[in-house]
Design a protein around this motif. Structure first.
Motif, short mmCIF file in Angstrom:
data_model
loop_
_atom_site.label_atom_id
_atom_site.label_comp_id
_atom_site.label_asym_id
_atom_site.label_seq_id
_atom_site.Cartn_x
_atom_site.Cartn_y
_atom_site.Cartn_z
N GLY A 156 0.81 -1.21 0.00
CA GLY A 156 0.00 0.00 0.00
C GLY A 156 0.84 1.26 0.00
N LYS A 157 2.00 1.20 0.63
CA LYS A 157 2.90 2.34 0.67
C LYS A 157 3.49 2.63 -0.71
CE LYS A 157 7.32 3.70 2.77
NZ LYS A 157 8.36 3.29 3.76
N ARG A 158 3.87 1.57 -1.43
CA ARG A 158 4.50 1.73 -2.74
C ARG A 158 3.49 1.90 -3.87
NH1 ARG A 158 7.88 -1.07 0.40
NH2 ARG A 158 10.14 -1.02 0.04
N TYR A 159 2.31 1.28 -3.72
CA TYR A 159 1.32 1.30 -4.81
C TYR A 159 -0.07 1.67 -4.27
CZ TYR A 159 5.10 -1.56 -6.69
OH TYR A 159 6.33 -2.04 -7.06
N PRO A 160 -0.25 2.91 -3.77
CA PRO A 160 -1.57 3.31 -3.25
C PRO A 160 -2.58 3.43 -4.39
CG PRO A 160 -0.10 5.22 -3.31
CD PRO A 160 0.74 4.00 -3.66
N ASN A 161 -3.61 2.58 -4.37
CA ASN A 161 -4.58 2.57 -5.45
C ASN A 161 -5.88 1.97 -4.94
OD1 ASN A 161 -5.93 1.22 -8.02
ND2 ASN A 161 -4.54 2.80 -8.77
N ALA A 162 -7.03 2.49 -5.43
CA ALA A 162 -8.34 1.99 -5.01
C ALA A 162 -8.57 0.55 -5.44
CB ALA A 162 -9.45 2.89 -5.56
N GLY A 163 -7.76 0.05 -6.39
CA GLY A 163 -7.92 -1.32 -6.85
C GLY A 163 -7.43 -2.35 -5.86
N GLY A 164 -6.66 -1.92 -4.84
CA GLY A 164 -6.20 -2.83 -3.80
C GLY A 164 -5.41 -4.00 -4.33
N THR A 165 -5.75 -5.20 -3.89
CA THR A 165 -5.02 -6.41 -4.28
C THR A 165 -5.01 -6.60 -5.79
OG1 THR A 165 -5.48 -7.52 -2.18
CG2 THR A 165 -4.96 -8.92 -4.05
N ALA A 166 -6.12 -6.31 -6.45
CA ALA A 166 -6.18 -6.46 -7.91
C ALA A 166 -5.12 -5.60 -8.59
CB ALA A 166 -7.57 -6.10 -8.42
N TYR A 167 -4.93 -4.39 -8.09
CA TYR A 167 -3.91 -3.50 -8.66
C TYR A 167 -2.51 -4.05 -8.40
CZ TYR A 167 -1.25 0.76 -9.61
OH TYR A 167 -0.36 1.66 -10.12
N ARG A 208 -1.91 -6.74 -10.86
CA ARG A 208 -1.64 -6.19 -12.19
C ARG A 208 -0.19 -5.72 -12.31
NH1 ARG A 208 -4.22 -0.59 -14.63
NH2 ARG A 208 -2.88 -0.45 -16.47
N LYS A 209 0.30 -5.03 -11.28
CA LYS A 209 1.68 -4.56 -11.32
C LYS A 209 2.66 -5.72 -11.38
CE LYS A 209 2.88 -0.85 -10.89
NZ LYS A 209 3.21 0.21 -11.88
N ALA A 210 2.30 -6.82 -10.74
CA ALA A 210 3.20 -7.97 -10.69
C ALA A 210 3.07 -8.87 -11.91
CB ALA A 210 2.94 -8.78 -9.42
N PHE A 211 1.83 -8.99 -12.45
CA PHE A 211 1.59 -9.95 -13.53
C PHE A 211 0.97 -9.29 -14.76
CE2 PHE A 211 1.42 -12.20 -9.42
CZ PHE A 211 2.52 -13.03 -9.58
N ASP A 212 -0.36 -9.36 -14.90
CA ASP A 212 -0.98 -8.77 -16.09
C ASP A 212 -2.42 -8.36 -15.80
OD1 ASP A 212 -2.65 -11.13 -16.31
OD2 ASP A 212 -0.96 -12.15 -17.24
N LYS A 213 -3.04 -7.71 -16.78
CA LYS A 213 -4.40 -7.18 -16.61
C LYS A 213 -5.43 -8.30 -16.49
CE LYS A 213 -4.14 -2.60 -18.76
NZ LYS A 213 -4.73 -1.71 -19.79
N ARG A 214 -5.22 -9.40 -17.18
CA ARG A 214 -6.21 -10.49 -17.13
C ARG A 214 -6.32 -11.05 -15.72
NH1 ARG A 214 -6.32 -16.23 -18.43
NH2 ARG A 214 -4.10 -16.23 -18.88
N LEU A 215 -5.18 -11.25 -15.07
CA LEU A 215 -5.19 -11.74 -13.70
C LEU A 215 -5.75 -10.68 -12.75
CD1 LEU A 215 -4.47 -14.25 -12.07
CD2 LEU A 215 -2.18 -13.28 -11.71
N GLU A 216 -5.48 -9.41 -13.07
CA GLU A 216 -6.02 -8.32 -12.25
C GLU A 216 -7.54 -8.34 -12.26
OE1 GLU A 216 -6.38 -3.43 -12.29
OE2 GLU A 216 -5.94 -4.57 -14.10
N ARG A 217 -8.13 -8.47 -13.44
CA ARG A 217 -9.60 -8.49 -13.54
C ARG A 217 -10.19 -9.69 -12.80
NH1 ARG A 217 -8.57 -6.71 -18.90
NH2 ARG A 217 -8.67 -8.86 -19.66
#
Length: 416
Positions: free
Chosen positions: A63-74, A77-86
């Protein structure tokens, strides 16, 4: 306007997380744990806090490095891809029809005691609770955070009153000597008590709304977990002292029973108010996080759509109203069908643990150094808990598998 307001302070963040972690758990888990492990449940609380620290610290770093309303999904996405994020995003949303209505029903049980006779029915209380949830969320994260901070203070005062009126002394605070025979009951109690710390993943969705997320977000997570853990431990001391455990009656009524014995029957109304407030606070953060998950997905995929818009207060209004509508419909279906709420809670728990697991997996790739090692420990803990869920983990795996399959089909169509 499509940005959330940065209104959450450190104090309100601690208040939101601590009340979410306490929630309904304070009114039943200490008694259940004491029934399983007796006085050794005091050790179980300490072990649980030590075990939850790697998970909480990892969420804090993310949360400190990637503050975003998407939470775990975000994070995924940063770690893998959009498909896994969705897939992770909609996996989290899949808890709406099975988990949140059950928690709403628990909160409504306290609200019924406060309503006048013509409107104190179970369904009416549930729908009124949903309406209050939507109303509080539409006021914005700042107002919601202030409300939950007040609720947190009332809970701490209640537990403090029990310690004072119950005459808890040094002898009651002495930890029992651990023996070889005590390990099994402590482990069995931990399996139940873990759910007291389900809520950290929902709090991750609020990182984007902190005034100073890099400084305050990780402090709020650690402090919130510590405050909740200390409150659970203190309540367990009182329950053990007065023997308010060991029967099905005490599993959900230990605190009302203690209040009546220590303060008299006139204290019952206050307990109902605090009980409803605590349950409401717990469900409130999930309502916030779910609406922000829907909004974050809409902002990413259809930025011009209605779901991606926010109100003048910086609130995802349409997403909040949509989540409220689904909650109301689920409460009505659950009420008329008479389905077992405990069954739905088990399904919801499987989703929460899988979301934890995916967050730790993302952290293993995103973080470096000591933080990465910590994420590895947290991931191992999540896998153990997920396996221990038994049959209920099939719900989360089934939903996640369907979402991944659908995502693969959409990707294939787009390529064609």
């Amino acid at each position: 306007m499509n940005q959330l307001k940065k209104e959450i302070t450190l104090l309100s963040g601690i208040g939101q997380l601590s009340t979410t972690l306490l929630g309904t758990g304070l009114f039943m888990i200490p008694a259940i744990a004491a029934g399983i492990a007796g006085e050794f449940s005091l050790w179980a609380w300490l072990f649980l806090f030590v075990a939850i620290c790697p998970i909480a610290l990892t969420f804090a770093q993310l949360g400190k490095r990637y503050p975003n309303a998407g939470g775990t999904a975000y994070f995924v996405r940063k770690a893998f891809d959009k498909r896994l994020e969705r897939s992770v995003a909609w996996l989290f949303v899949s808890v709406i029809p099975v988990g949140v209505p059950a928690a709403v029903a628990l909160a409504a049980g306290f609200l019924q005691q406060l309503l006048p006779e013509p409107i104190n029915g179970s369904l009416t209380a549930q729908l009124l609770t949903v309406a209050l949830l939507v109303g509080v969320n539409l006021m914005g994260a700042k107002s919601s955070g202030q409300l939950q901070t007040l609720i947190a203070i009332s809970i701490f005062l209640l537990v403090g009153a029990f310690l004072w009126k119950g005459g808890v002394g040094v002898t009651d605070l002495t930890m029992p000597t651990i023996s070889e025979e005590s390990f099994w009951p402590i482990g069995a109690a931990l399996g139940v008590m873990f759910w007291c710390f389900v809520g950290i993943e929902a709090f991750a969705h609020m990182g984007e709304e902190f005034k100073n997320p890099e400084r305050d977000f990780p402090i709020a997570i650690i402090a919130g977990c510590f405050v909740a853990g200390a409150t659970y431990w203190a309540m367990s001391v009182v329950i053990l002292k007065f023997g308010a455990y060991g029967t099905p009656q005490f599993d959900s009524a230990s605190i009302p029973w203690l209040s009546e014995n220590l303060f008299g029957p006139n204290f019952k109304m206050l307990i109902s108010v605090i009980g409803f407030s605590a349950c409401f606070a717990s469900v409130n953060l999930y309502t916030q996080s779910l609406s922000r998950m829907v909004w974050a997905q809409a902002r990413e995929n259809k930025p011009e759509g209605k779901m991606a818009q926010v109100s003048s207060r910086g609130v995802p209004q349409n997403a909040t109203l949509s989540v409220g509508g689904v909650l109301a419909a689920s409460c009505i279906i659950g009420y008329w069908s008479g389905l077992d709420l405990e069954f739905f809670l088990k399904l919801a728990n499987s989703v929460f643990v899988l979301v934890y697991l995916m967050a730790m997996l993302a952290a293993l790739k995103l973080l470096e150094g000591a933080a990465r090692w910590l994420a590895g420990i947290a991931l191992a803990l999540c896998v153990i808990v997920f396996v221990c869920l038994g049959w209920s983990m099939l719900y989360a795996l089934g939903v996640f598998g369907l979402l991944m399959f659908q995502g693969k089909k959409d990707t294939t169509k787009a390529a064609i």
